[in-house]
Design an enzyme around this catalytic site. Structure first.
Site, mmCIF file in Angstrom:
data_model
loop_
_atom_site.group_PDB
_atom_site.id
_atom_site.type_symbol
_atom_site.label_atom_id
_atom_site.label_comp_id
_atom_site.label_asym_id
_atom_site.label_seq_id
_atom_site.Cartn_x
_atom_site.Cartn_y
_atom_site.Cartn_z
ATOM 1 N N GLU A 219 14.786 -5.843 -63.168
ATOM 2 C CA GLU A 219 13.841 -5.490 -64.109
ATOM 3 C C GLU A 219 13.353 -4.187 -63.876
ATOM 4 O OE1 GLU A 219 12.464 -9.432 -66.178
ATOM 5 O OE2 GLU A 219 12.245 -9.385 -64.149
ATOM 6 N N GLU B 176 17.637 -15.791 -63.206
ATOM 7 C CA GLU B 176 16.482 -16.633 -63.351
ATOM 8 C C GLU B 176 16.810 -18.009 -63.971
ATOM 9 O OE1 GLU B 176 14.651 -12.546 -63.403
ATOM 10 O OE2 GLU B 176 16.599 -13.502 -64.029
ATOM 11 N N ALA C 143 11.672 -11.771 -57.275
ATOM 12 C CA ALA C 143 10.051 -12.184 -57.260
ATOM 13 C C ALA C 143 10.071 -13.226 -56.093
ATOM 14 C CB ALA C 143 9.691 -12.768 -58.275
ATOM 15 N N GLY D 70 13.566 -9.668 -60.620
ATOM 16 C CA GLY D 70 12.215 -8.498 -60.794
ATOM 17 C C GLY D 70 13.165 -7.285 -60.394
#
Length: 262
Positions: free
Chosen positions: A115, A135, A66, A112
């Site tokens: 993911e 993260e 992200a 991200g």
């Protein structure tokens, strides 16, 4: 096809390639996620498309994660929930697709990006790729499905270790864990993903969609319910023109010409 700022669409016969192109690291900011959501929906609803590939632009990054500055600002402004829920909805849409989705991971695949990778049905990965959910190093957790999909795919103990340490996986380890279909040389990832997509796209479209549905929905059910779903899908297919063509081609010893229709 609609032009979008950070996600490009290319159609090769029955295969759609979505390329995330947000320099320098293909990070997910709000616009990139919005572009991916809209582009995926567009090709998913295109009847001419049978298989979807998602990749990153350039040789170094699939998606680096992200946009940290934007994420921090969203949290500070009380907009974090909306940003997180939109990302989750986008990846849930990809996972729920009845068209097979292949991740072509050409480089760094973190946060991200990991993911997104986990929401795709199949994965071709460069031997130079690095994957992970780092993260924890930022004082946060994966928020776009990582805690749930990674655990379901590799088990509690290993997912717990990966998420709590933030350690990265190389391509070989990701394959050993069952996260990767194939590891290939750098520069060959998209070619290999296309070869896989072409092979799948040559099959009957009805059977492709039924297979993806039975596998993905069946995983969420008790075994008895999954088996019933399999029966329902099989019985429906037996009455299709694709099945009639498949049976005839087998008897006549010729390649089938599927119409992808009932």
């Amino acid at each position: 096809m609609t032009e979008r700022q950070f996600v490009k669409i290319d159609i090769h016969e029955r295969i759609a390639i979505l390329t995330i192109d947000h320099p320098p690291a293909n990070a997910f900011n709000g616009q990139t996620m919005s572009d991916l959501n809209a582009a995926f929906w567009e090709v998913h609803e295109d009847a001419a498309v049978k298989v979807i590939i998602i990749t990153g632009a350039g040789p170094r990054f699939f998606v680096a994660g992200a946009d940290i500055k934007e994420l921090a600002a969203a949290g500070a402004q009380g907009q974090g929930r909306a940003m997180i829920e939109f990302g989750q909805a986008t990846f849930a849409m990809i996972e729920a697709s009845r068209k097979p989705v292949i991740a072509a991971v050409n480089g760094v695949c973190l946060g991200g990006g990991m993911e997104l990778f986990l929401s795709c049905h199949m994965r071709i990965v460069s031997s130079a790729a690095r994957l992970g959910q780092p993260e924890i190093n930022l004082g946060i957790i994966p928020g776009w499905g990582g805690t749930q999909r990674l655990t379901r795919q590799i088990g509690v103990a290993r997912a717990m270790e990966i998420i709590l340490t933030g350690d990265l996986l190389d391509a070989a380890e990701a394959q050993r864990l069952g996260l990767v279909n194939k590891v290939v040389e750098p520069g060959k990832v998209l070619d290999e993903a296309l070869a896989l997509a072409v092979k799948i796209a040559s099959k009957g479209g009805l059977a492709i969609r039924a297979s993806v549905k039975a596998i993905c929905e069946g995983l969420k059910m008790p075994l008895a319910d999954g088996l019933k779903l399999e029966v329902d899908e099989m019985v429906a297919l037996l009455g299709s023109s694709d099945a009639r063509e498949g049976f005839s081609a087998f008897v006549e010893k010729r390649p089938p010409q599927f119409s992808d229709s009932w």
